[in-house]
Design a protein around this motif. Structure first.
Motif, short mmCIF file in Angstrom:
data_model
loop_
_atom_site.label_atom_id
_atom_site.label_comp_id
_atom_site.label_asym_id
_atom_site.label_seq_id
_atom_site.Cartn_x
_atom_site.Cartn_y
_atom_site.Cartn_z
N GLN A 482 11.37 0.24 -12.77
CA GLN A 482 12.02 0.90 -11.63
C GLN A 482 11.99 2.39 -11.47
OE1 GLN A 482 16.20 0.00 -12.37
NE2 GLN A 482 17.00 1.68 -10.85
N GLU A 483 12.05 3.32 -12.84
CA GLU A 483 11.88 4.41 -12.45
C GLU A 483 10.41 5.00 -12.00
OE1 GLU A 483 13.50 6.97 -15.36
OE2 GLU A 483 15.27 6.10 -15.38
N ALA A 484 9.54 4.37 -12.60
CA ALA A 484 8.17 4.62 -12.13
C ALA A 484 7.82 4.13 -10.63
CB ALA A 484 7.03 3.68 -12.80
N LEU A 485 8.52 3.27 -10.19
CA LEU A 485 8.39 2.80 -8.93
C LEU A 485 8.79 3.86 -7.85
CD1 LEU A 485 7.29 0.71 -6.66
CD2 LEU A 485 9.08 -0.81 -7.19
N GLN A 486 10.07 4.14 -8.39
CA GLN A 486 10.86 5.26 -7.58
C GLN A 486 10.21 6.52 -7.50
OE1 GLN A 486 14.34 5.56 -6.19
NE2 GLN A 486 12.96 7.17 -5.18
N GLY A 487 9.23 6.87 -8.58
CA GLY A 487 8.23 8.13 -8.68
C GLY A 487 7.21 7.81 -7.65
N VAL A 488 6.68 6.69 -7.60
CA VAL A 488 5.69 6.59 -6.59
C VAL A 488 6.07 6.42 -5.37
CG1 VAL A 488 4.26 4.71 -5.62
CG2 VAL A 488 4.37 4.94 -8.20
N TYR A 489 7.32 5.87 -5.16
CA TYR A 489 7.73 6.07 -3.70
C TYR A 489 8.29 7.55 -3.37
CZ TYR A 489 11.30 4.48 -0.06
OH TYR A 489 12.03 3.97 1.01
N SER A 490 8.78 8.35 -4.16
CA SER A 490 9.08 9.64 -3.69
C SER A 490 7.73 10.40 -3.58
CB SER A 490 9.76 10.42 -4.97
OG SER A 490 10.89 9.88 -5.32
N ILE A 491 6.76 10.27 -4.50
CA ILE A 491 5.34 11.15 -4.39
C ILE A 491 4.68 10.60 -2.80
CG2 ILE A 491 3.10 11.39 -5.08
CD1 ILE A 491 4.33 11.02 -7.70
N GLU A 492 4.76 9.49 -2.53
CA GLU A 492 4.07 9.08 -1.28
C GLU A 492 4.72 9.49 -0.21
OE1 GLU A 492 2.11 5.20 -0.84
OE2 GLU A 492 1.21 5.36 -2.78
N HIS A 493 6.16 9.41 -0.21
CA HIS A 493 6.82 9.97 0.89
C HIS A 493 7.23 11.48 1.06
CE1 HIS A 493 7.50 5.79 1.35
NE2 HIS A 493 7.95 5.97 2.63
N LYS A 494 6.51 11.98 0.01
CA LYS A 494 6.71 13.49 -0.32
C LYS A 494 7.93 14.34 -0.05
CE LYS A 494 1.82 14.06 1.66
NZ LYS A 494 1.44 13.96 0.13
N SER A 495 9.00 13.57 -0.41
CA SER A 495 10.27 13.79 -0.46
C SER A 495 10.52 14.99 -1.37
CB SER A 495 11.32 12.83 -0.88
OG SER A 495 11.18 12.44 -2.05
#
Length: 502
Positions: A482-495
């Motif tokens: 869950q946390e790794a996926l959240q990290g991918v999501y954050s990085i890809e969306h450059k939040s």
């Protein structure tokens, strides 16, 4: 008594869970809330962890007449948990590698110092020792890294050389490690265990590290001890250690300034849990062999458990023993034949296996569950089944209702394996309970993990995260995915805080 008396459908899964409460209680009346009955109820809700924690400590206090039922129940619980954690490990590799590679690529002056270490270990876990070595060496080259973690990286670097047949390089690296630190000693023990070097006595090293750990083992040490105990077949020792663990805790939390923290997890923990649960399943199911009432059911599940462990010959014997029973219910006899054909496929008898599957898939009227078992067997042994899949797809297209849920799930898994993610999502969504879409009580957890993977592959991160968030309530180890996926999501969306994990 007939096996029809104690085989029943308890849940939808890759193989249906079977046993009847009436026969498990045998001829004696027991309280409705006794440990065996409660564990069965928890299993039916897919609360595998709670079910095992309820029943295993109660074994010694059960009446002799209840022992066989308890062993059978525990064997099935651990079998399902092993299957789930095997899938979590497979998906976790993809998600963790994706995240860690993004962390390494995104680092700047204030970037992570530990991303290379955990990426190197994840690459080792995924079977890429050469690429792993590069990142482990980069981590060790950093001046700011302390001696403990340099020694930990050195142990893993040695393993990367060992896996590439560079034994002398591995031995030289390991020889230079000071094991006075119990964390380092446990790390080296786990590396020796992973390399199959039992002459290094990794169990004794682990016991010594545990004894010297002061306040108790850290999350990272616990993972290392689990690997050693599972590899050595010390199942009870591993389960006892696990009963004290908080599986949602990160292996290492790296603080980067006042607002940025990165949690790192040990990807291999998922594989260690799958191994340990698989061993526990075999151990408890084999204890039922002397109970004439339950042996047939135990053989049915032993065939699956041995196959999952990669032990084809024992699986063949167990499934053969079940098939030899004249009173075995026809529907479960057919499922056993599907499994036996999978064993034949693994032995290289591919034409014979495919012929057996084709014959079963052509049965009329079509049995959606039998078609599902056949499709799942194709996925398990990585066999393209060009004749069977169209029949199964036609049955799923014309069928409606929950009776076709397992078939839709199976077709989804098949297309996930074929990397046709859109079709995989379509089928698995058709198999998911729409009113309780992420609840494990209403959906097989393996279905949810597979669906979450398909959403991840198509960059539909929110849908995937919803599944993992709900699953983590019962299976805390899911937190690492869950946390790794959240990290991918954050990085890809450059939040803001693109590598921050909350």
């Amino acid at each position: 008594m007939t096996h029809a008396g104690f085989l029943r459908r308890a849940c939808i899964g890759s193989v249906a869970a079977l046993w009847a409460l009436a026969a498990l209680t045998a001829a004696t009346a027991y309280a409705a809330d006794d440990a065996v009955t409660l564990a069965i109820r928890l299993h039916e809700k897919r609360h595998y962890e709670d079910a095992a924690r309820t029943l295993r400590p109660a074994l010694s206090s059960l009446a002799p007449a209840r022992q066989g039922a308890a062993y059978l129940t525990l064997g099935i619980i651990y079998l399902r948990n092993a299957e789930l954690h095997h899938e979590l490990h497979r998906v976790g590799i993809a998600v963790q590698l994706g995240y860690l590679k993004k962390l390494v690529a995104a680092r700047g002056r204030d970037g992570s110092r530990f991303a290379d270490l955990y990426l190197g270990e994840a690459l080792l876990e995924s079977g890429s020792p050469g690429e792993a070595a590069k990142h482990l060496e980069q981590f060790m080259a950093q001046a700011a890294v302390g001696p403990r973690y340099k020694a930990i990286a050195r142990a893993s670097l040695g393993l990367s050389h060992f896996q590439r047949q560079e034994v002398r390089k591995a031995q030289a690296l390991w020889a230079g490690i000071d094991t006075a630190d119990p964390e380092v000693k446990a790390e080296l023990a786990a590396v020796y265990s992973a390399a199959g070097l039992q002459d290094k006595n990794p169990v004794a090293m682990s016991d010594a590290a545990l004894k010297d750990s002061g306040l108790g083992p850290s999350p990272r040490m616990r993972r290392n001890l689990l690997r050693v105990y599972a590899s050595a077949g010390l199942t009870d020792k591993g389960l006892d250690l696990l009963s004290q663990a908080d599986l949602k805790t990160a292996s290492y939390a790296e603080v980067l300034g006042k607002t940025k923290t990165i949690n790192f997890y040990d990807l291999s923990l998922l594989a260690d849990l799958a191994m340990l649960y698989g061993q526990a399943s075999l151990a408890y199911l084999e204890k039922v062999a002397g109970d004439a009432r339950l042996k047939g059911t135990a053989d049915y599940y032993l065939g699956e458990a041995h196959a999952n462990a990669g032990s084809v010959e024992p699986s063949l014997r167990a499934v053969g023993a079940f098939l030899s029973l004249a009173e075995a219910p026809p529907q479960y006899r057919d499922r056993a034949r599907v499994r036996q054909a999978a064993n034949e496929y693994r032995r290289g008898q591919r034409a014979e296996a495919m012929a057996a599957w084709d014959a079963l898939a052509q049965r009329q009227p079509a049995d959606p569950d039998l078609l599902a078992e056949t499709i799942l067997a194709c996925v398990q042994v990585k066999a393209d089944c060009p004749k069977i899949e169209p029949r199964a797809a036609l049955a799923a297209e014309t069928g409606r209702g929950k009776v076709f849920s397992l078939l839709n799930f199976a077709l989804g898994r098949y297309h996930l394996w074929k990397k046709d993610y859109a079709k995989a999502i379509s089928y698995m969504e058709a198999g998911r309970d729409k009113s309780n879409k992420n609840k494990i009580e209403a959906n097989d957890p393996v279905l949810l993990v597979s669906l979450a993977e398909a959403y991840y592959r198509t960059k539909q991160f929110s849908e995937s995260l919803e599944i993992y968030f709900e699953m983590s309530k019962q299976f805390p180890v899911v937190r690492q995915i869950q946390e790794a996926l959240q990290g991918v999501y954050s990085i890809e969306h450059k939040s803001a805080g693109d590598v921050k994990i909350f």
